[in-house]
Design a protein around this motif. Structure first.
Motif, short mmCIF file in Angstrom:
data_model
loop_
_atom_site.label_atom_id
_atom_site.label_comp_id
_atom_site.label_asym_id
_atom_site.label_seq_id
_atom_site.Cartn_x
_atom_site.Cartn_y
_atom_site.Cartn_z
N THR A 83 -10.25 7.98 5.09
CA THR A 83 -10.00 7.05 3.87
C THR A 83 -10.62 7.55 2.60
N PRO A 129 4.13 3.20 8.90
CA PRO A 129 2.53 2.99 9.12
C PRO A 129 1.94 3.70 7.98
N THR A 132 2.11 1.55 4.93
CA THR A 132 1.25 0.11 5.17
C THR A 132 -0.24 0.74 4.95
N ASP A 133 -0.66 1.85 5.38
CA ASP A 133 -1.86 2.16 5.24
C ASP A 133 -2.15 2.67 3.83
N GLN A 137 -4.93 1.07 0.94
CA GLN A 137 -6.06 1.79 0.30
C GLN A 137 -5.84 2.00 -1.04
#
Length: 395
Positions: A83, A129, A132-133, A137
């Motif tokens: 991340t 996904p 969403t991620d 972030q």
């Protein structure tokens, strides 16, 4: 916070970020085959990301760009994805709090856009996904940037509040200085009035005592007693006025009642002792006046009578006190005769005490209370001083 404490805190934060980035690299997993595991180069990039934070206060933009470059290089070498919030958070916060909001938002947006495009297209991850991620972030990066901007705005507000407070304090000091200057001028005017009137009376009484000392010793003693009384009263008033000037040194100034129109009788007695025929006329119903008006009216009468004794070559002086519903008029008229070789009509106000604190001082007293003063020779001979002071409606 001292300089050494700040340096220790920055060092601790830099080491913490470097360690967290290294841990994130070691535990990262890549859903796509072909990525290589972290090695010395990857951990070296983590050390650089942490190390450059030591210079974040000195060069926030440079630190932000170098951190972003190291992170892009890490991704470009196809190490497992991590991340961007962990390596970028402190650099983004420092840049935003330093006023580099556009740069901070640009760098944060760059990594969000790269994640939304590269991960589905190049790595083949499912779009939902990834979306969403990256939304999570993006929210985290935006929160860090907004926190830095909030802290910057708070510092600006505190600085402006400090400036306003300093301006207010400076204004208070200027106002206090102005009031002190006005008070000193008022005291100087009072001292002038006391000295001028008293010394004039004493001079005349001394001349009378000198003339009557041989032929009329009793009258001479009376004149000398008048001199002593006038000197004692002047000493008390001067001590009170000078005591106010010493009050800043912690001394308690002597307090004596401020003179007022109630003492006009004493002025007329002194004028009579100087050879003038002095009369007082009261029009309307006499009443209690505001202290400032009472003092100003008395000083006008005192100065006018003193000028008559000293300059007018007069035989009579008439004091008129006119109490109106909302004002007090005070008029002092003498029958001053022209001195030898001069036409009375040619006498100018300068000869009647306009220098120093004479007529100009009386005018300032009147104007400070919202009143007016007129002083001029009379057509048939003599001189008139007329002051009008507002006093409000009677109770």
């Amino acid at each position: 916070m001292s300089r050494w404490m700040r340096a220790a805190a920055d060092t601790g934060l830099a080491m913490l970020v470097g360690i967290l980035v290294g841990i994130a690299m070691s535990v990262a997993t890549e859903p796509v085959l072909g990525s290589r595991p972290p090695d010395a180069i990857a951990y070296g990039l983590a050390a650089v990301i942490g190390g450059v934070l030591l210079f974040r206060r000195r060069s926030p933009l440079g630190v932000l760009l170098l951190t972003a470059a190291c992170l892009l290089l890490y991704y470009g070498l196809e190490y497992p994805g991590i991340t961007p919030a962990v390596p970028l958070a402190l650099a983004l916060y420092t840049a935003a709090s330093g006023g580099l909001l556009v740069w901070s938002l640009g760098v944060a947006a760059l990594f969000v856009v790269l994640g939304l495009t590269i991960r589905p297209l190049h790595l083949g991850e499912p779009i939902l996904p990834v979306l969403t991620d990256m939304t999570a972030q993006a929210g985290l990066l935006l929160a860090v940037v907004l926190l830095g901007e909030t802290m910057r705005s708070r510092r600006v507000r505190l600085a402006k509040a400090g400036e306003r407070l300093a301006l207010v304090e400076a204004g208070r000091e200027r106002e206090a200085a102005r009031r002190a200057a006005e008070e000193r001028l008022r005291i100087a005017g009072d001292i002038h009035d006391v000295l001028s009137h008293t010394i004039t009376g004493m001079t005349i009484q001394a001349a009378l005592a000198d003339e009557m000392l041989d032929d009329r010793p009793a009258d001479a003693r009376t004149a000398l007693r008048a001199i002593r009384t006038a000197a004692r009263e002047a000493t008390i008033e001067l001590r009170s006025a000078l005591g106010l000037l010493r009050a800043d040194d912690g001394e308690t100034p002597p307090r004596v009642p401020a003179p007022g129109l109630g003492q006009v009788g004493e002025l007329t007695e002194r004028a009579r002792s100087a050879g003038l025929e002095a009369t007082v006329i009261v029009k309307g119903e006499a009443r209690r006046l505001p202290p400032a008006v009472d003092l100003a009216a008395f000083r006008v009468v005192q100065e006018s009578v003193t000028n008559t004794i000293r300059h007018a070559n007069a035989g009579t002086v008439q004091i008129t006190l006119a109490y109106e519903p909302d004002a007090l008029e005070v008029e002092v008229v003498d029958d001053g005769r022209p001195r030898e070789g001069r036409d009375r009509r040619d006498e100018r106000p300068e000869a009647r005490g306009t220098s120093g604190y004479g007529l100009s001082g009386m005018g300032e007293r009147a104007s400070s209370l919202g009143g007016t003063l007129t002083a001029a020779p009379l057509p048939g001979g003599g001189f008139s001083v007329l002051v009008r002071l507002p006093i409000g409606e009677p109770a």
